[in-house]
Design a protein around this motif. Structure first.
Motif, short mmCIF file in Angstrom:
data_model
loop_
_atom_site.label_atom_id
_atom_site.label_comp_id
_atom_site.label_asym_id
_atom_site.label_seq_id
_atom_site.Cartn_x
_atom_site.Cartn_y
_atom_site.Cartn_z
N ALA A 195 4.57 10.48 -5.34
CA ALA A 195 3.15 10.11 -5.35
C ALA A 195 2.30 11.35 -5.61
CB ALA A 195 2.76 9.47 -4.03
N GLU A 196 1.28 11.20 -6.41
CA GLU A 196 0.37 12.30 -6.70
C GLU A 196 -0.79 12.27 -5.71
OE1 GLU A 196 0.51 14.82 -8.94
OE2 GLU A 196 2.54 14.11 -9.39
N PRO A 197 -1.02 13.37 -5.01
CA PRO A 197 -2.13 13.39 -4.07
C PRO A 197 -3.47 13.57 -4.79
CG PRO A 197 -1.07 15.52 -4.10
CD PRO A 197 -0.26 14.62 -5.00
N GLU A 198 -4.48 13.01 -4.20
CA GLU A 198 -5.85 13.25 -4.64
C GLU A 198 -6.55 13.95 -3.48
OE1 GLU A 198 -9.94 10.78 -5.59
OE2 GLU A 198 -8.03 9.73 -5.75
N VAL A 199 -7.19 15.05 -3.78
CA VAL A 199 -7.92 15.80 -2.75
C VAL A 199 -9.19 15.03 -2.41
CG1 VAL A 199 -9.10 17.95 -2.18
CG2 VAL A 199 -6.97 18.00 -3.49
N VAL A 200 -9.40 14.79 -1.12
CA VAL A 200 -10.62 14.14 -0.63
C VAL A 200 -11.21 15.05 0.44
CG1 VAL A 200 -9.87 11.79 -1.14
CG2 VAL A 200 -9.34 12.78 1.09
N ASP A 201 -12.45 14.80 0.81
CA ASP A 201 -13.10 15.62 1.82
C ASP A 201 -12.27 15.61 3.10
OD1 ASP A 201 -15.06 17.23 2.97
OD2 ASP A 201 -16.15 15.49 3.76
N ARG A 232 -5.08 -2.54 -1.93
CA ARG A 232 -5.60 -2.67 -3.29
C ARG A 232 -4.64 -3.53 -4.12
NH1 ARG A 232 -9.49 -0.73 -1.13
NH2 ARG A 232 -10.45 1.27 -1.53
N GLY A 233 -4.44 -4.77 -3.73
CA GLY A 233 -3.53 -5.66 -4.47
C GLY A 233 -2.09 -5.21 -4.34
N GLU A 234 -1.49 -4.83 -5.45
CA GLU A 234 -0.09 -4.40 -5.47
C GLU A 234 0.10 -2.97 -4.96
OE1 GLU A 234 2.61 -6.34 -6.38
OE2 GLU A 234 1.09 -7.93 -6.35
N MET A 235 -1.01 -2.29 -4.67
CA MET A 235 -0.97 -0.91 -4.22
C MET A 235 -1.82 -0.78 -2.94
SD MET A 235 0.83 0.44 -6.70
CE MET A 235 0.65 2.22 -6.74
N PHE A 236 -1.72 0.35 -2.30
CA PHE A 236 -2.61 0.67 -1.18
C PHE A 236 -2.90 2.16 -1.22
CE2 PHE A 236 1.44 1.64 0.75
CZ PHE A 236 1.19 2.64 1.68
N VAL A 237 -4.03 2.53 -0.62
CA VAL A 237 -4.43 3.93 -0.53
C VAL A 237 -4.18 4.39 0.90
CG1 VAL A 237 -6.36 5.54 -0.68
CG2 VAL A 237 -6.17 3.64 -2.33
N TYR A 268 -3.31 9.16 -1.17
CA TYR A 268 -2.22 8.78 -2.06
C TYR A 268 -2.35 7.31 -2.40
CZ TYR A 268 -0.01 13.10 -0.51
OH TYR A 268 0.26 14.42 -0.23
N LEU A 269 -2.02 6.95 -3.63
CA LEU A 269 -1.93 5.56 -4.05
C LEU A 269 -0.45 5.22 -4.07
CD1 LEU A 269 -3.53 3.10 -5.10
CD2 LEU A 269 -3.10 3.96 -7.42
N LEU A 270 -0.07 4.24 -3.23
CA LEU A 270 1.34 3.90 -3.03
C LEU A 270 1.57 2.40 -3.25
CD1 LEU A 270 1.76 5.95 0.26
CD2 LEU A 270 2.69 6.56 -1.98
N PRO A 271 2.80 2.00 -3.56
CA PRO A 271 3.12 0.58 -3.72
C PRO A 271 2.97 -0.16 -2.39
CG PRO A 271 4.91 1.97 -4.54
CD PRO A 271 3.94 2.86 -3.85
N ILE A 272 2.46 -1.39 -2.46
CA ILE A 272 2.21 -2.19 -1.26
C ILE A 272 3.49 -2.39 -0.44
CG2 ILE A 272 2.55 -4.48 -2.28
CD1 ILE A 272 -0.30 -3.48 0.11
N ALA A 273 4.64 -2.34 -1.07
CA ALA A 273 5.92 -2.51 -0.35
C ALA A 273 6.12 -1.42 0.71
CB ALA A 273 7.09 -2.51 -1.33
N LEU A 274 5.40 -0.30 0.59
CA LEU A 274 5.55 0.80 1.54
C LEU A 274 4.51 0.79 2.65
CD1 LEU A 274 6.29 3.75 -0.91
CD2 LEU A 274 7.93 2.42 0.45
N VAL A 275 3.61 -0.20 2.66
CA VAL A 275 2.49 -0.17 3.61
C VAL A 275 2.98 -0.22 5.07
CG1 VAL A 275 1.93 -2.65 3.67
CG2 VAL A 275 0.13 -0.96 4.02
N GLU A 276 4.00 -1.02 5.35
CA GLU A 276 4.50 -1.10 6.73
C GLU A 276 5.12 0.23 7.16
OE1 GLU A 276 7.48 -3.82 9.50
OE2 GLU A 276 7.04 -4.46 7.45
N SER A 277 5.90 0.84 6.28
CA SER A 277 6.48 2.15 6.60
C SER A 277 5.40 3.20 6.80
CB SER A 277 7.41 2.60 5.47
OG SER A 277 8.53 1.76 5.38
N ALA A 278 4.38 3.17 5.93
CA ALA A 278 3.28 4.13 6.05
C ALA A 278 2.56 3.97 7.37
CB ALA A 278 2.30 3.96 4.89
N ALA A 279 2.32 2.73 7.79
CA ALA A 279 1.65 2.48 9.06
C ALA A 279 2.47 3.01 10.23
CB ALA A 279 1.36 0.99 9.23
N ARG A 280 3.78 2.83 10.18
CA ARG A 280 4.65 3.32 11.26
C ARG A 280 4.66 4.85 11.32
NH1 ARG A 280 9.17 -0.06 9.58
NH2 ARG A 280 8.73 -2.09 10.41
#
Length: 103
Positions: A32-38, A74-79, A43-55
Motif C-alpha cells: 500500500a502506498e501511504p499518503e501523508v496527512v496532517d 469507500r465501497g470496495e476499498m477503505f481508508v 492508506y487506501l486498502l481493499p475492503i477485505a482487510l478492514v476487519e484485520s485493520a480494525a483488530r
C-alpha cells in the motif's frame, strides 16, 4: 478549577511483543502506498482487510493510546488514517516503515 484531561504519554507499553505488532502492521500495509496527512499517514486498502485493520489498530491503541486511527469505508476499498502527536512520529515510522510529516 476544572481538571483538563491530559494527553496520553507517547510511549509503548507492549515491551517484548512489540516486534510481533510491528510485523502485523507491515503485513497489513504491504504494497500500500501511504499518503501523508496532517499528523500522520493514510492508506487506501481493499475492503477485505478492514476487519484485520480494525483488530491491529485496536491492539495498537491498547499499548500506544497516543495514536489515533480512523477507518472510512469507500465501497470496495477503505481508508485507514493513522495520526500521532509530533513526538510519536518515529514510532509511527517504525510500525509503518514510512516517516509521516506531523503538523
Amino acid at each position: 478549577m476544572t481538571d483538563q484531561p491530559s494527553s496520553p504519554a507517547v510511549a509503548c507499553s507492549l515491551g517484548a511483543g512489540m516486534q510481533g505488532q510491528v510485523d502485523r502492521w507491515r503485513s497489513l500495509l504491504e504494497g500500500a502506498e501511504p499518503e501523508v496527512v496532517d499528523g500522520g499517514l493514510q492508506y487506501l486498502l481493499p475492503i477485505a482487510l478492514v476487519e484485520s485493520a480494525a483488530r491491529v489498530a485496536a491492539d495498537e491503541q491498547a499499548c500506544c493510546p497516543f495514536f489515533a486511527f480512523d477507518l472510512a469505508l469507500r465501497g470496495e476499498m477503505f481508508v485507514l488514517a493513522m495520526r500521532t502527536p509530533p513526538e510519536g512520529a518515529s514510532m509511527l515510522a517504525e510500525i509503518t516503515g514510512q516517516l509521516p510529516h506531523t503538523g
